[in-house]
Design a protein around this motif. Sequence first.
Motif, PDB file in Angstrom:
ATOM      1  N   GLN A 173       0.842  -1.186   0.000  1.00 36.70           N
ATOM      2  CA  GLN A 173       0.000   0.000   0.000  1.00 36.70           C
ATOM      3  C   GLN A 173       0.884   1.245   0.000  1.00 36.70           C
ATOM      4  O   GLN A 173       1.795   1.347   0.799  1.00 36.70           O
ATOM      5  N   VAL A 174       0.581   2.147  -0.913  1.00 36.16           N
ATOM      6  CA  VAL A 174       1.372   3.359  -1.019  1.00 36.16           C
ATOM      7  C   VAL A 174       1.034   4.303   0.131  1.00 36.16           C
ATOM      8  O   VAL A 174      -0.129   4.524   0.438  1.00 36.16           O
ATOM      9  N   GLN A 175       2.080   4.811   0.748  1.00 35.38           N
ATOM     10  CA  GLN A 175       1.878   5.762   1.839  1.00 35.38           C
ATOM     11  C   GLN A 175       2.530   7.085   1.498  1.00 35.38           C
ATOM     12  O   GLN A 175       3.666   7.125   1.016  1.00 35.38           O
ATOM     13  N   LEU A 176       1.816   8.141   1.757  1.00 41.55           N
ATOM     14  CA  LEU A 176       2.319   9.496   1.613  1.00 41.55           C
ATOM     15  C   LEU A 176       2.140  10.190   2.954  1.00 41.55           C
ATOM     16  O   LEU A 176       1.033  10.215   3.492  1.00 41.55           O
ATOM     17  N   VAL A 177       3.209  10.734   3.475  1.00 47.33           N
ATOM     18  CA  VAL A 177       3.144  11.345   4.797  1.00 47.33           C
ATOM     19  C   VAL A 177       3.614  12.789   4.708  1.00 47.33           C
ATOM     20  O   VAL A 177       4.780  13.057   4.397  1.00 47.33           O
ATOM     21  N   GLU A 178       2.674  13.690   4.989  1.00 52.56           N
ATOM     22  CA  GLU A 178       2.996  15.118   4.947  1.00 52.56           C
ATOM     23  C   GLU A 178       3.460  15.611   6.310  1.00 52.56           C
ATOM     24  O   GLU A 178       3.090  15.056   7.346  1.00 52.56           O
ATOM     25  N   SER A 179       4.238  16.669   6.281  1.00 53.55           N
ATOM     26  CA  SER A 179       4.646  17.353   7.507  1.00 53.55           C
ATOM     27  C   SER A 179       4.946  18.800   7.180  1.00 53.55           C
ATOM     28  O   SER A 179       5.082  19.168   6.006  1.00 53.55           O
ATOM     29  N   CYS A 181       6.638  15.969   1.980  1.00 49.56           N
ATOM     30  CA  CYS A 181       5.845  14.752   1.811  1.00 49.56           C
ATOM     31  C   CYS A 181       6.778  13.625   1.393  1.00 49.56           C
ATOM     32  O   CYS A 181       7.455  13.725   0.364  1.00 49.56           O
ATOM     33  N   VAL A 182       6.794  12.590   2.195  1.00 49.98           N
ATOM     34  CA  VAL A 182       7.600  11.420   1.893  1.00 49.98           C
ATOM     35  C   VAL A 182       6.685  10.341   1.326  1.00 49.98           C
ATOM     36  O   VAL A 182       5.643  10.036   1.896  1.00 49.98           O
ATOM     37  N   THR A 183       7.091   9.765   0.217  1.00 50.86           N
ATOM     38  CA  THR A 183       6.305   8.714  -0.417  1.00 50.86           C
ATOM     39  C   THR A 183       7.004   7.367  -0.293  1.00 50.86           C
ATOM     40  O   THR A 183       8.224   7.288  -0.353  1.00 50.86           O
ATOM     41  N   SER A 184       6.203   6.329  -0.134  1.00 51.69           N
ATOM     42  CA  SER A 184       6.753   4.978  -0.107  1.00 51.69           C
ATOM     43  C   SER A 184       6.845   4.392  -1.514  1.00 51.69           C
ATOM     44  O   SER A 184       7.373   3.290  -1.686  1.00 51.69           O
ATOM     45  N   ALA A 240       0.001  14.277  -3.018  1.00 55.94           N
ATOM     46  CA  ALA A 240      -0.557  13.217  -3.845  1.00 55.94           C
ATOM     47  C   ALA A 240       0.498  12.715  -4.814  1.00 55.94           C
ATOM     48  O   ALA A 240       1.479  13.412  -5.109  1.00 55.94           O
ATOM     49  N   ALA A 241       0.277  11.504  -5.303  1.00 55.84           N
ATOM     50  CA  ALA A 241       1.211  10.900  -6.249  1.00 55.84           C
ATOM     51  C   ALA A 241       0.434  10.143  -7.317  1.00 55.84           C
ATOM     52  O   ALA A 241      -0.667   9.638  -7.057  1.00 55.84           O
ATOM     53  N   ASP A 242       1.014  10.067  -8.489  1.00 53.59           N
ATOM     54  CA  ASP A 242       0.343   9.430  -9.614  1.00 53.59           C
ATOM     55  C   ASP A 242       1.313   8.575 -10.407  1.00 53.59           C
ATOM     56  O   ASP A 242       2.461   8.981 -10.619  1.00 53.59           O
ATOM     57  N   TRP A 281      -0.235  12.320 -20.248  1.00 59.34           N
ATOM     58  CA  TRP A 281      -0.792  13.267 -19.275  1.00 59.34           C
ATOM     59  C   TRP A 281      -0.358  14.681 -19.588  1.00 59.34           C
ATOM     60  O   TRP A 281       0.652  14.945 -20.236  1.00 59.34           O
ATOM     61  N   THR A 282      -1.192  15.598 -19.113  1.00 56.97           N
ATOM     62  CA  THR A 282      -0.822  17.005 -19.037  1.00 56.97           C
ATOM     63  C   THR A 282      -1.108  17.435 -17.613  1.00 56.97           C
ATOM     64  O   THR A 282      -1.776  16.717 -16.860  1.00 56.97           O
ATOM     65  N   TRP A 283      -0.650  18.574 -17.230  1.00 57.11           N
ATOM     66  CA  TRP A 283      -0.912  19.026 -15.855  1.00 57.11           C
ATOM     67  C   TRP A 283      -2.406  19.165 -15.616  1.00 57.11           C
ATOM     68  O   TRP A 283      -2.893  18.932 -14.517  1.00 57.11           O
ATOM     69  N   ALA A 284      -3.144  19.505 -16.666  1.00 60.41           N
ATOM     70  CA  ALA A 284      -4.595  19.608 -16.518  1.00 60.41           C
ATOM     71  C   ALA A 284      -5.229  18.271 -16.161  1.00 60.41           C
ATOM     72  O   ALA A 284      -6.322  18.222 -15.582  1.00 60.41           O
ATOM     73  N   SER A 285      -4.519  17.168 -16.480  1.00 64.15           N
ATOM     74  CA  SER A 285      -5.039  15.833 -16.169  1.00 64.15           C
ATOM     75  C   SER A 285      -5.231  15.634 -14.677  1.00 64.15           C
ATOM     76  O   SER A 285      -6.023  14.795 -14.250  1.00 64.15           O
ATOM     77  N   PHE A 286      -4.465  16.348 -13.891  1.00 64.68           N
ATOM     78  CA  PHE A 286      -4.446  16.098 -12.462  1.00 64.68           C
ATOM     79  C   PHE A 286      -5.354  17.024 -11.667  1.00 64.68           C
ATOM     80  O   PHE A 286      -5.389  16.931 -10.439  1.00 64.68           O
ATOM     81  N   VAL A 287      -6.076  17.867 -12.343  1.00 65.39           N
ATOM     82  CA  VAL A 287      -6.965  18.790 -11.638  1.00 65.39           C
ATOM     83  C   VAL A 287      -7.964  18.025 -10.776  1.00 65.39           C
ATOM     84  O   VAL A 287      -8.305  18.450  -9.666  1.00 65.39           O
ATOM     85  N   TYR A 288      -8.386  16.874 -11.264  1.00 61.77           N
ATOM     86  CA  TYR A 288      -9.397  16.104 -10.539  1.00 61.77           C
ATOM     87  C   TYR A 288      -8.791  15.097  -9.567  1.00 61.77           C
ATOM     88  O   TYR A 288      -9.512  14.390  -8.877  1.00 61.77           O
ATOM     89  N   GLY A 289      -7.476  15.045  -9.508  1.00 62.89           N
ATOM     90  CA  GLY A 289      -6.860  14.195  -8.515  1.00 62.89           C
ATOM     91  C   GLY A 289      -5.748  13.321  -9.056  1.00 62.89           C
ATOM     92  O   GLY A 289      -5.440  13.344 -10.244  1.00 62.89           O
ATOM     93  N   MET A 290      -5.134  12.599  -8.122  1.00 66.02           N
ATOM     94  CA  MET A 290      -4.067  11.669  -8.465  1.00 66.02           C
ATOM     95  C   MET A 290      -4.392  10.309  -7.857  1.00 66.02           C
ATOM     96  O   MET A 290      -5.407  10.147  -7.167  1.00 66.02           O
ATOM     97  N   ASP A 291      -3.504   9.337  -8.086  1.00 66.11           N
ATOM     98  CA  ASP A 291      -3.793   7.966  -7.665  1.00 66.11           C
ATOM     99  C   ASP A 291      -3.758   7.784  -6.151  1.00 66.11           C
ATOM    100  O   ASP A 291      -4.541   7.010  -5.592  1.00 66.11           O
ATOM    101  N   TYR A 292      -2.817   8.432  -5.510  1.00 67.01           N
ATOM    102  CA  TYR A 292      -2.600   8.182  -4.087  1.00 67.01           C
ATOM    103  C   TYR A 292      -2.568   9.515  -3.327  1.00 67.01           C
ATOM    104  O   TYR A 292      -2.113  10.523  -3.854  1.00 67.01           O
ATOM    105  N   TRP A 293      -3.011   9.453  -2.067  1.00 67.39           N
ATOM    106  CA  TRP A 293      -3.147  10.663  -1.271  1.00 67.39           C
ATOM    107  C   TRP A 293      -2.564  10.497   0.123  1.00 67.39           C
ATOM    108  O   TRP A 293      -2.638   9.426   0.711  1.00 67.39           O
TER     109      TRP A 293
END
Length: 126
Positions: free
Chosen positions: A1-7, A22-25, A96-98, A104-116
């Motif tokens: 499971q992908v983990q993203l941890v913000e601080s 943000c550290v991503t696994s 978030a991470a994708d 893709w374009t940057w506009a692709s991510f307006v609605y979100g990414m794969d992991y949060w």
Amino acid sequence: QVQLVESGGGLVQAGGSLRLSCVTSDGFRSPIMGWFRQAPGKEREFLAGAAWDGFATYVTDSVKGRFTISRDNAKNTVYLTMNDLKPEDTAIYYCAADRRTTGWTWASFVYGMDYWGKGTLVTVSL
């Protein structure tokens, strides 16, 4: 499971600065990383994105010139440096991470990414 941890969130006075981390696994498997925010009563907003190479970056117009995104792949970390903060920047900030690598374009991510991540609260006082 992908983990993203913000601080790095917290309370800051208007005009001040913060740097979110943000550290991503998921490492290189998520070549796109970004930051979003959601203020009370408002829709989530895509703020910034950075590709794996670190050269392809995006910052939305509403914060351009004040916010900068960067990433350190060796540390699996993406940063959002926020300067000249304003009370209207008060929000929960999400990393978030994708995994998209093509098409893709940057506009692709307006609605979100794969992991949060779970988010970090930034409060800007007068």
